[in-house]
Design a protein around this motif. Structure first.
Motif, PDB file in Angstrom:
ATOM      1  N   LEU A  77     -32.825  53.475  36.446  1.00 41.84           N
ATOM      2  CA  LEU A  77     -32.744  54.729  35.691  1.00 41.84           C
ATOM      3  C   LEU A  77     -33.715  54.721  34.518  1.00 41.84           C
ATOM      4  O   LEU A  77     -34.376  55.723  34.241  1.00 41.84           O
ATOM      5  CB  LEU A  77     -31.312  54.942  35.176  1.00 41.84           C
ATOM      6  CG  LEU A  77     -30.284  55.342  36.220  1.00 41.84           C
ATOM      7  CD1 LEU A  77     -28.889  55.411  35.610  1.00 41.84           C
ATOM      8  CD2 LEU A  77     -30.629  56.673  36.864  1.00 41.84           C
ATOM      9  N   GLU A  78     -33.819  53.575  33.845  1.00 34.88           N
ATOM     10  CA  GLU A  78     -34.731  53.471  32.701  1.00 34.88           C
ATOM     11  C   GLU A  78     -36.176  53.743  33.147  1.00 34.88           C
ATOM     12  O   GLU A  78     -36.908  54.490  32.500  1.00 34.88           O
ATOM     13  CB  GLU A  78     -34.604  52.080  32.064  1.00 34.88           C
ATOM     14  CG  GLU A  78     -35.554  51.810  30.912  1.00 34.88           C
ATOM     15  CD  GLU A  78     -35.232  52.617  29.648  1.00 34.88           C
ATOM     16  OE1 GLU A  78     -34.103  53.162  29.569  1.00 34.88           O
ATOM     17  OE2 GLU A  78     -36.097  52.707  28.769  1.00 34.88           O
ATOM     18  N   ARG A  80     -37.200  55.372  35.863  1.00 29.64           N
ATOM     19  CA  ARG A  80     -37.337  56.782  36.264  1.00 29.64           C
ATOM     20  C   ARG A  80     -37.447  57.676  35.031  1.00 29.64           C
ATOM     21  O   ARG A  80     -38.263  58.601  34.986  1.00 29.64           O
ATOM     22  CB  ARG A  80     -36.100  57.225  37.046  1.00 29.64           C
ATOM     23  CG  ARG A  80     -36.160  56.882  38.518  1.00 29.64           C
ATOM     24  CD  ARG A  80     -34.802  57.189  39.142  1.00 29.64           C
ATOM     25  NE  ARG A  80     -34.857  57.194  40.587  1.00 29.64           N
ATOM     26  CZ  ARG A  80     -35.056  58.288  41.318  1.00 29.64           C
ATOM     27  NH1 ARG A  80     -35.178  59.449  40.738  1.00 29.64           N
ATOM     28  NH2 ARG A  80     -35.105  58.207  42.639  1.00 29.64           N
ATOM     29  N   ASN A  81     -36.593  57.397  34.036  1.00 29.45           N
ATOM     30  CA  ASN A  81     -36.571  58.241  32.841  1.00 29.45           C
ATOM     31  C   ASN A  81     -37.853  58.122  32.033  1.00 29.45           C
ATOM     32  O   ASN A  81     -38.314  59.092  31.438  1.00 29.45           O
ATOM     33  CB  ASN A  81     -35.351  57.905  31.977  1.00 29.45           C
ATOM     34  CG  ASN A  81     -34.061  58.323  32.663  1.00 29.45           C
ATOM     35  OD1 ASN A  81     -34.091  59.118  33.597  1.00 29.45           O
ATOM     36  ND2 ASN A  81     -32.948  57.796  32.207  1.00 29.45           N
ATOM     37  N   GLY A  83     -40.699  57.579  33.374  1.00 34.98           N
ATOM     38  CA  GLY A  83     -41.673  58.316  34.175  1.00 34.98           C
ATOM     39  C   GLY A  83     -41.566  59.819  33.984  1.00 34.98           C
ATOM     40  O   GLY A  83     -42.520  60.557  34.234  1.00 34.98           O
ATOM     41  N   ALA A  84     -40.390  60.285  33.550  1.00 40.00           N
ATOM     42  CA  ALA A  84     -40.180  61.732  33.379  1.00 40.00           C
ATOM     43  C   ALA A  84     -40.908  62.267  32.141  1.00 40.00           C
ATOM     44  O   ALA A  84     -40.968  63.469  31.939  1.00 40.00           O
ATOM     45  CB  ALA A  84     -38.686  62.043  33.273  1.00 40.00           C
ATOM     46  N   ARG A  85     -41.420  61.362  31.301  1.00 40.68           N
ATOM     47  CA  ARG A  85     -42.251  61.796  30.154  1.00 40.68           C
ATOM     48  C   ARG A  85     -43.553  61.015  30.232  1.00 40.68           C
ATOM     49  O   ARG A  85     -43.642  59.904  29.707  1.00 40.68           O
ATOM     50  CB  ARG A  85     -41.514  61.558  28.835  1.00 40.68           C
ATOM     51  CG  ARG A  85     -42.332  61.958  27.607  1.00 40.68           C
ATOM     52  CD  ARG A  85     -41.461  62.153  26.366  1.00 40.68           C
ATOM     53  NE  ARG A  85     -40.638  63.347  26.508  1.00 40.68           N
ATOM     54  CZ  ARG A  85     -39.414  63.481  25.999  1.00 40.68           C
ATOM     55  NH1 ARG A  85     -38.876  62.520  25.318  1.00 40.68           N
ATOM     56  NH2 ARG A  85     -38.748  64.607  26.185  1.00 40.68           N
ATOM     57  N   ASN A  86     -44.551  61.590  30.927  1.00 42.08           N
ATOM     58  CA  ASN A  86     -45.783  60.830  31.174  1.00 42.08           C
ATOM     59  C   ASN A  86     -46.697  60.761  29.953  1.00 42.08           C
ATOM     60  O   ASN A  86     -47.455  59.828  29.804  1.00 42.08           O
ATOM     61  CB  ASN A  86     -46.532  61.384  32.396  1.00 42.08           C
ATOM     62  CG  ASN A  86     -46.605  62.894  32.384  1.00 42.08           C
ATOM     63  OD1 ASN A  86     -46.011  63.538  31.516  1.00 42.08           O
ATOM     64  ND2 ASN A  86     -47.315  63.468  33.316  1.00 42.08           N
ATOM     65  N   VAL A  87     -46.600  61.765  29.057  1.00 44.28           N
ATOM     66  CA  VAL A  87     -47.356  61.690  27.800  1.00 44.28           C
ATOM     67  C   VAL A  87     -46.340  61.573  26.669  1.00 44.28           C
ATOM     68  O   VAL A  87     -45.424  62.385  26.567  1.00 44.28           O
ATOM     69  CB  VAL A  87     -48.234  62.945  27.582  1.00 44.28           C
ATOM     70  CG1 VAL A  87     -49.030  62.825  26.292  1.00 44.28           C
ATOM     71  CG2 VAL A  87     -49.169  63.158  28.765  1.00 44.28           C
ATOM     72  N   LYS A  88     -46.492  60.552  25.848  1.00 40.20           N
ATOM     73  CA  LYS A  88     -45.522  60.318  24.765  1.00 40.20           C
ATOM     74  C   LYS A  88     -45.820  61.219  23.574  1.00 40.20           C
ATOM     75  O   LYS A  88     -46.949  61.657  23.377  1.00 40.20           O
ATOM     76  CB  LYS A  88     -45.582  58.849  24.310  1.00 40.20           C
ATOM     77  CG  LYS A  88     -45.374  57.841  25.437  1.00 40.20           C
ATOM     78  CD  LYS A  88     -43.901  57.714  25.810  1.00 40.20           C
ATOM     79  CE  LYS A  88     -43.689  56.910  27.076  1.00 40.20           C
ATOM     80  NZ  LYS A  88     -43.089  57.667  28.173  1.00 40.20           N
ATOM     81  N   TYR A  89     -44.788  61.446  22.760  1.00 37.91           N
ATOM     82  CA  TYR A  89     -44.982  62.177  21.504  1.00 37.91           C
ATOM     83  C   TYR A  89     -45.721  61.280  20.504  1.00 37.91           C
ATOM     84  O   TYR A  89     -45.494  60.066  20.470  1.00 37.91           O
ATOM     85  CB  TYR A  89     -43.635  62.548  20.883  1.00 37.91           C
ATOM     86  CG  TYR A  89     -42.895  63.666  21.589  1.00 37.91           C
ATOM     87  CD1 TYR A  89     -43.353  64.976  21.513  1.00 37.91           C
ATOM     88  CD2 TYR A  89     -41.725  63.415  22.308  1.00 37.91           C
ATOM     89  CE1 TYR A  89     -42.677  66.003  22.146  1.00 37.91           C
ATOM     90  CE2 TYR A  89     -41.042  64.444  22.935  1.00 37.91           C
ATOM     91  CZ  TYR A  89     -41.518  65.738  22.850  1.00 37.91           C
ATOM     92  OH  TYR A  89     -40.845  66.748  23.469  1.00 37.91           O
TER      93      TYR A  89
END
Lengths: 224, 246
Positions: A77-78, A80-81, A83-89
């Motif tokens: 899950l970690e 996958r999660n 991967g769900a934000r490919n560009v970081k803030y």
């Protein structure tokens, strides 16, 4: 596994394995606590848990599956999660809206996993070796009287480094449970007028159970 | 007040993009955040530079278009508001403000601070509706008895404007709060019962296919949601999903 193909199925599976492990911790602590009051009681309880066929061949495999599942799923899950934000803030103020414990379950979880590896090397693997490889189911050391379990426990907690590692691991377990306990209920759809109680009990459990394990380790370290 | 802005600039979907620093001066504390952005853009246009692209429409907190991630939080540091309702009095003279688009794989950047939120539309299309005969003999909705309690909860869920702050605030980029609000608003009403099982299954399936992350109950979405959508909706969606799967 197609059963776990949906995000909700995965979170419910995480919650179920978590609740199973939460119940297991109570049983484990109950056995450990007997060692503070009576070496005989601890020996009896340990021998029963270590040799009862129902516990050894039915419950133990379920427990191992639960532990492995919870860890593997947690890491999956970690990944996958992430991967769900490919560009970081450039700037992310997570502390403004959530607790450190809730955002870092992977860190507390990884420390607990490291502890379990140490725990297996310390107790579980030697135990399996004695019982199932060497075939000694007696629970008695050769040439000595009485069960060996209490003796082994005291021996393990003599080393301050090991006791230190145990304490750190259980502090991280407390942090893990601080979020995990109530989270498991939420994942299974339990959020109603009793949620306040679940949260409060979760906090109580998260502190008392790890503290119990820490007290047992420290008592044996200092009373040896 | 004088401010330093660090803004994400990206020419198009394929551009790599980067943070660019700008200075704005004489900003009134009575301005809204978007008016401050307008002042910045007027200055950029006057200098012959390309203005910063950002989404906005109603500017009164109900359309769900504005979507800025300000100083590490969606819709900025205030609570229960959208970016257009954020006032400059929340900041101090000399502050440095980070302004970024929503970050999620399912919300690709179109330009600068504008992201493509069609993923939400596709989730809605997968089941966020009820079948009503609108050919002229529609039943009067008031003729169907609904408990006050459920009507209120449904109305609370329906307050979701689909801005995507839940996804933006979530460390997992999970869309569970949005989807659960849309599932709940119908699940709580008699009109929503007929398609209830298909609705939750299809909407969750679409949500997963869009590439949103898995919910880990951090609760950040509930705190950052401009409409105060409650985590109870996520628990309800989990129940609805389990019920539909049985």
């Amino acid at each position: 596994m197609s059963v776990l193909s949906s995000s909700i199925a995965r979170k419910v599976a995480m919650a179920l394995s978590a609740l199973f492990l939460i119940i297991f911790l109570i049983i484990h602590l109950a056995v450990n606590l007997t060692s503070l009051f009576s070496a005989d009681a601890f020996n009896e309880a340990s021998h029963f848990m270590g040799t009862n066929p129902l516990i050894q061949f039915a419950m133990q495999p379920v427990l191992i599956f639960g532990v492995v599942f919870h860890f593997v799923m947690g890491f999956v899950l970690e990944l996958r999660n992430r991967g769900a934000r490919n560009v970081k803030y450039a700037k992310f103020n997570g502390a403004a809206s959530s607790t450190w414990a809730s955002r870092n379950m992977i860190i507390s979880g990884a420390v607990i996993l490291a502890f379990i590896v140490l725990h297996f090397i310390d107790f579980w693997i030697p135990e399996l070796n004695t019982k199932y490889v060497l075939g000694d189911m007696s629970g008695v050391l050769p040439g000595e009287e009485g069960y060996r379990y209490f003796e082994e426990l005291q021996h393990k907690f003599a080393n301050p480094l090991r006791v230190g590692a145990y304490v750190v691991a259980f502090v991280l377990l407390a942090i893990h449970l601080m979020h995990g306990f109530q989270s498991a209920f939420q994942s299974m759809g339990f959020n109603n007028k009793y949620t306040g109680f679940v949260k409060a009990f979760g906090k109580f459990y998260s502190i008392v159970i790890p503290l119990g394990f820490i007290i047992v380790a420290l008592c044996h370290h200092f009373n040896h | 007040m004088d401010l330093t802005l660090k803004i994400w600039r990206q020419k198009g979907p394929q551009d790599k993009g980067q943070m660019v620093e700008y200075k704005v001066t004489d900003i009134s504390e009575h301005m809204s955040f978007l008016e401050m952005m307008d002042v910045l853009n007027e200055g950029l246009v006057a200098k012959g530079e390309v203005p910063v692209a950002f989404d906005h429409d109603c500017r009164e907190g109900i359309c769900g278009m504005c979507s800025l991630h300000i100083n590490g939080e969606p819709h900025g540091p205030d609570r229960g508001i959208t970016t257009c309702q954020l006032h400059m009095r929340m900041f101090k003279d000399g502050d440095t403000i980070y302004i970024e688009p929503w970050r999620a794989k399912a919300f690709p950047v179109i330009k600068d601070l504008i992201v493509d939120r069609m993923a939400f539309e596709r989730i809605q299309q997968a089941g966020g509706y009820i079948s009503v005969n609108t050919s002229g003999n529609t039943q009067d909705a008031n003729a169907i008895p609904i408990s006050k309690h459920n009507a209120d909860l449904s109305m609370d869920a329906a307050a979701c404007i689909g801005c995507g702050a839940c996804v933006a605030s979530c460390k997992n980029s999970s869309a569970m709060l949005f989807v659960s609000a849309k599932v709940s608003q119908f699940a709580l009403l008699p009109q929503g019962q007929i398609e209830a099982a298909d609705r939750v299954r299809n909407m969750v399936k679409q949500m997963d296919e869009e590439g949103f992350g898995n919910c880990t109950n951090t609760g950040a979405c509930e705190v950052e949601c401009p409409k105060g959508i409650s985590l109870e909706n996520i628990a309800r969606m989990n129940r609805e999903y389990l019920k539909a799967s049985m």
